[in-house]
Design an enzyme around this catalytic site. Structure first.
Site, PDB file in Angstrom:
ATOM      1  N   GLY A   1     -22.097 -33.609 -52.364  1.00 34.95           N
ATOM      2  CA  GLY A   1     -21.670 -34.455 -51.490  1.00 34.95           C
ATOM      3  C   GLY A   1     -23.070 -35.313 -50.822  1.00 34.95           C
ATOM      4  O   GLY A   1     -24.087 -34.761 -51.403  1.00 34.95           O
TER       5      GLY A   1
ATOM      6  N   ASP B   1     -19.832 -24.505 -49.108  1.00 29.33           N
ATOM      7  CA  ASP B   1     -18.884 -25.019 -48.439  1.00 29.33           C
ATOM      8  C   ASP B   1     -17.669 -25.413 -49.571  1.00 29.33           C
ATOM      9  O   ASP B   1     -17.545 -24.768 -50.452  1.00 29.33           O
ATOM     10  CB  ASP B   1     -18.978 -26.289 -47.202  1.00 29.33           C
ATOM     11  CG  ASP B   1     -19.479 -27.493 -48.047  1.00 29.33           C
ATOM     12  OD1 ASP B   1     -20.132 -27.356 -49.131  1.00 29.33           O
ATOM     13  OD2 ASP B   1     -19.443 -28.393 -47.240  1.00 29.33           O
TER      14      ASP B   1
ATOM     15  N   GLY C   1     -20.401 -30.452 -53.672  1.00 29.98           N
ATOM     16  CA  GLY C   1     -19.388 -31.054 -53.688  1.00 29.98           C
ATOM     17  C   GLY C   1     -18.568 -31.148 -54.946  1.00 29.98           C
ATOM     18  O   GLY C   1     -17.531 -31.391 -54.978  1.00 29.98           O
TER      19      GLY C   1
ATOM     20  N   GLU D   1     -26.979 -24.657 -50.993  1.00 32.09           N
ATOM     21  CA  GLU D   1     -27.057 -25.047 -49.656  1.00 32.09           C
ATOM     22  C   GLU D   1     -27.930 -24.325 -48.824  1.00 32.09           C
ATOM     23  O   GLU D   1     -28.527 -24.985 -47.751  1.00 32.09           O
ATOM     24  CB  GLU D   1     -25.455 -25.072 -49.173  1.00 32.09           C
ATOM     25  CG  GLU D   1     -24.734 -26.163 -49.897  1.00 32.09           C
ATOM     26  CD  GLU D   1     -24.101 -25.957 -50.985  1.00 32.09           C
ATOM     27  OE1 GLU D   1     -23.463 -26.848 -51.706  1.00 32.09           O
ATOM     28  OE2 GLU D   1     -24.479 -24.909 -51.547  1.00 32.09           O
TER      29      GLU D   1
END
Length: 434
Positions: free
Chosen positions: A133, A212, A181, A204
């Site tokens: 992301g 996530d 992502g 992350e």
């Protein structure tokens, strides 16, 4: 018990050559290409170009007027569509608008009454499938919590639709970097292809966030606690090790990809079995023996011993014991894992371990809803912005975490990350049967 890998079905170059020759006369469909090169075996190889695809707007509709498209569609007269993430300068990182375009286009495919039965997902350029992301965008939006919430809603909604496709087989080609992502939009699908250029990681914790995009749902199911190892260390896996770990379902050398796509476009792809059968013809040689010789695979027993613990402090203690045992490859591997963990945000590490534990008992929908709460809590905290500052802004690689010690991260602090936010509604996702 730890598990060693087994080989997937694969075939020789001679079988590959026969399949291409047999499939070509069946169709007169055009094959778009940007170049023709000769491989070492003398066969001809065709490479898809970025040109020729149709830009997709945020309503999921083809829109040729878009000058700098983030998403390109390539089609055939059969049931196969290809979507190309087209942000090569940003390593195809996901923006809010790209997530929206991707979700809306895929939903239209589902509504096509069977006209689309296979979706190929690729990244533009040769460096990345998708590097994750747009975390720098989230950093720049600090204080604009609604804008940040919109990004996560769009991203996780796209992850959910792609992970629960109805009547369509998702084929994700990880030819290059696949992180964060990028894993979210692909890892929940049935076919994930690694090549010799694949780099897979969930880094992350090193930027003060958490793995996530529903990935904790997937990582929790990997054998030998490999998922916990990848989540806490952010370690990078490459090529065939991504396959050996069970993260990729197939390994296809990059020079065979264009011929594989051509064969998919020209063949019957109305079932997962049919798609798997076609891809099997392009896989590398059987890899069972190679898997046993892989340095990463050889460390699975140690990973299993160290990452089965339920507290980060216990994982660290177990790794320290491994480093002190003998001066061999296992000791060096444990030392590297230990150093990687100790660089991470203490808050991220503890929240991540709890997240994976919870995800082992959740559905994909529940996991994404959990992740949304967690991500929004991180947006309101300190460590994410400090992690991005140290990694992408000032690039001093010296983040100042708050708190900076694991023992300062209490159980109550961890639990707070899983609670609803007063000013941000929870992520709403429809129930999807697939």
């Amino acid at each position: 018990m730890f598990v060693f890998p087994t080989a997937n079905a694969s075939s020789s170059n001679s079988r590959l050559f026969v399949r291409i020759i047999q499939s070509t006369p069946r169709s007169n469909k055009p094959f778009r290409a940007s170049s023709t090169t000769s491989t070492s075996s003398g066969n001809t190889r065709m490479e898809y170009s970025n040109g020729g695809g149709v830009p997709i707007n945020e309503q999921g509709l083809p829109d040729p007027s878009i000058d700098q498209p983030e998403l390109l569609e390539f089609g055939s007269t059969g049931g196969v569509k290809t979507l190309l993430l087209s942000r090569p300068k940003a390593l195809n990182a996901l923006s809010t608008s790209l997530c929206t375009r991707l979700r809306e286009r895929v939903k239209r495919y589902e509504q096509s009454a069977g006209l689309v039965n296979t979706l190929i997902l690729r990244g533009a350029g040769v460096k990345a499938f998708c590097a994750g992301g747009d975390v720098r965008g989230l950093y720049d939006a600090r204080g604009d919590i609604q804008s940040q919430a919109k990004f996560f809603r769009e991203e996780y909604s796209a992850d959910y639709v792609l992970g629960t496709l109805r009547g369509i087989t998702l084929v994700s080609i990880w030819d290059g970097i696949c992180m964060g992502g990028g894993a979210g939009i692909s890892i929940h699908g049935p076919i994930r292809i690694a090549t010799e250029r694949t780099i897979f990681a969930m880094p992350e914790c090193a930027i003060g966030l958490h793995p996530d995009v529903g990935v904790s749902y997937f990582l929790a199911k990997l054998p030998n606690h490999i998922g916990m190892y990848l989540a806490l260390t952010g370690a990078r896996l490459t090529g065939r090790d991504v396959y050996h770990a069970g993260i990729a379902t197939h390994y296809v050398p990059s020079h065979r990809l264009s011929d594989m796509i051509r064969c998919l476009e020209e063949s019957n792809t109305d079932s997962l079995h049919a798609v798997n059968s076609i891809i099997a013809d392009f896989e590398g040689q059987p890899m069972e023996e190679e898997g046993k010789n892989s340095e990463f695979v050889q460390q699975w027993p140690m990973i299993h011993r160290c990452f089965a613990w339920k507290r980060v402090e216990e994982v660290i203690q177990a790794l320290k014991k491994e480093t002190e045992a003998t001066a061999d490859s296992t000791s060096k591997f444990a030392q590297q894992a230990l150093e990687q963990i100790l660089k991470g945000s203490p808050t991220s590490l503890k929240v991540t371990l709890e997240s994976i534990e919870q995800a082992s008992q959740m559905t994909l929908k529940q996991t994404l809803q959990k992740d949304f709460r967690m991500s929004m809590h991180f947006m309101k905290g300190h460590d994410f912005y400090e992690g991005i500052r140290a990694t992408l802004v000032d690039k001093d690689r010296n983040p100042k975490w708050q708190p900076d010690k694991l023992e300062q991260v209490t159980r109550a602090t961890v639990e707070e990350y899983f609670k609803p936010l007063k000013d941000i509604p929870d992520l709403q996702l429809d129930d999807r049967k697939y």
